[in-house]
Design a protein around this motif. Structure first.
Motif, short mmCIF file in Angstrom:
data_model
loop_
_atom_site.label_atom_id
_atom_site.label_comp_id
_atom_site.label_asym_id
_atom_site.label_seq_id
_atom_site.Cartn_x
_atom_site.Cartn_y
_atom_site.Cartn_z
N GLU A 172 0.80 -1.21 0.00
CA GLU A 172 0.00 0.00 0.00
C GLU A 172 0.84 1.28 0.00
O GLU A 172 0.32 2.35 -0.28
CB GLU A 172 -0.94 0.00 1.21
N ARG A 192 4.87 1.07 -4.62
CA ARG A 192 4.12 0.91 -5.87
C ARG A 192 4.82 1.61 -7.03
O ARG A 192 4.82 1.10 -8.15
CB ARG A 192 2.70 1.44 -5.69
N HIS A 243 -5.25 7.04 -6.17
CA HIS A 243 -5.69 5.78 -5.58
C HIS A 243 -6.75 5.11 -6.44
O HIS A 243 -6.84 3.87 -6.48
CB HIS A 243 -6.21 6.02 -4.16
#
Length: 334
Positions: A38, A43, A112
């Motif tokens: 997360e 990422r 997101h």
């Protein structure tokens, strides 16, 4: 000695699809691993390991589809109506995923949401590919070279399980790729994930193999008939590869898990080809029955012989140029 053009084209298409699954497999696998990480920085690193190469990986899917249309039009005209919905959903997943890949880099408040789109597109494309594979392996109803089944024949417990199995396969490839391309805490997280995910992959391979043998007497006869001695090394090689992955993780051999995951992929792919050969659409459509005119196959082959080496060299060079570790702050989009 006459050239058997259908065999040559079958080999070209098989190669193209294997290269696609191998290259876009770990690419899609990164999207499948996204939910486990997360942190935005993690990422970013994960995406940047494939950012320079991901769109080129799908070239081989185009090669396989175009080759099938040119060389085996009967198979093309059979497979499409038998799998219209999963094929459309797969392409939609790939398109949506590609858009999310690029647009998330420009987004701030909605990043997101694009991450969710990237995950959803990866899951959808991978699952649909597995469903298509499962529907092919379980057999397609054909009469006089035409599909005569129902619109939802592709939807079965076996094809759904194949879809789930491909999710595990691609996630394993993605995990192995990230072990090579990252370091520090992110790499350690991938090492920790590689053991359980490869164990799940082993169980998946065993279930799909057993299900196929029980559901397809022709495949069972091929595997357990007079050729059993030649096929026996395949399950032994699968077990050895999974053991090797675990050992490579314990010894922190960076390239080992990914290479052995590719070996598992090759063993599964070769098992598929052995199971259905010489059919291109099981249970009854052979590569010779599905072939186009020899002159058409020869014409297309000339172009392929020229173009394919260029594509292979280009693909090799892009991975060579962008080799090495990717760390936080190294940005493809910066």
């Amino acid at each position: 000695m006459a050239i058997d053009l259908p065999v040559i084209w079958a080999a070209i298409i098989a190669l193209g699809l294997f290269l696609y699954v191998m290259l876009d497999g770990f690419d899609l696998g990164i999207g499948l691993l996204f939910p486990f990480f997360e942190k935005s920085s993690d990422r970013e690193v994960m995406l940047n390991t494939v950012a320079p190469v991901w769109d080129g990986n799908e070239t081989f899917l185009v090669l396989g589809g175009a080759g099938l249309y040119a060389a085996f039009p009967v198979a093309y005209a059979t497979l499409l109506p038998a799998n219209y919905l999963p094929i459309v959903l797969m392409l939609a997943g790939l398109i949506f995923r590609g858009a999310a890949f690029e647009l998330r880099a420009k987004a701030t408040r909605t990043r997101h949401l694009w991450d969710l789109a990237f995950i959803a597109g990866s899951v959808q494309a991978t699952f649909c590919q597995g469903v298509i594979l499962g529907s092919l392996l379980q057999g397609i109803e054909i009469v006089d070279g035409r599909f005569v089944g129902g619109s939802f024949d592709w939807l079965s417990p076996f094809s759904v399980f194949c879809g789930l199995g491909l999710l595990v396969t691609y996630a394993t490839l993605g995990c192995g790729w990230l072990i090579i391309k990252t370091d520090g805490n992110l790499q350690e997280s991938m090492y920790a994930l590689m053991k359980p995910i490869s164990a799940v992959l082993l169980v998946t391979i065993l279930v799909v193999s057993g299900w196929t043998v029980l559901g397809q007497p022709a495949v069972a006869q091929r595997w357990f008939g007079e050729h059993l001695f030649y096929f026996l090394p395949v399950p032994l090689a699968v077990l050895a590869s999974v053991w090797g992955i675990h050992r490579a993780v314990n010894l922190r051999i960076e390239r080992g898990p990914f290479i052995l995951a590719l070996v598992l992929l090759f063993l599964g792919y070769s098992g598929l080809i052995i199971s259905i050969w010489p059919n291109i659409v099981p249970p009854s459509l052979t590569i010779w029955n599905a072939s186009s005119n020899p002159s058409s196959q020869l014409f297309a082959l000339v172009g392929t012989v020229i173009i394919l080496p260029i594509i292979l060299v280009y693909s090799f060079m892009q991975y060579r140029v962008f080799r090495g570790k990717v760390r936080e702050g190294d940005g493809y989009h910066h």
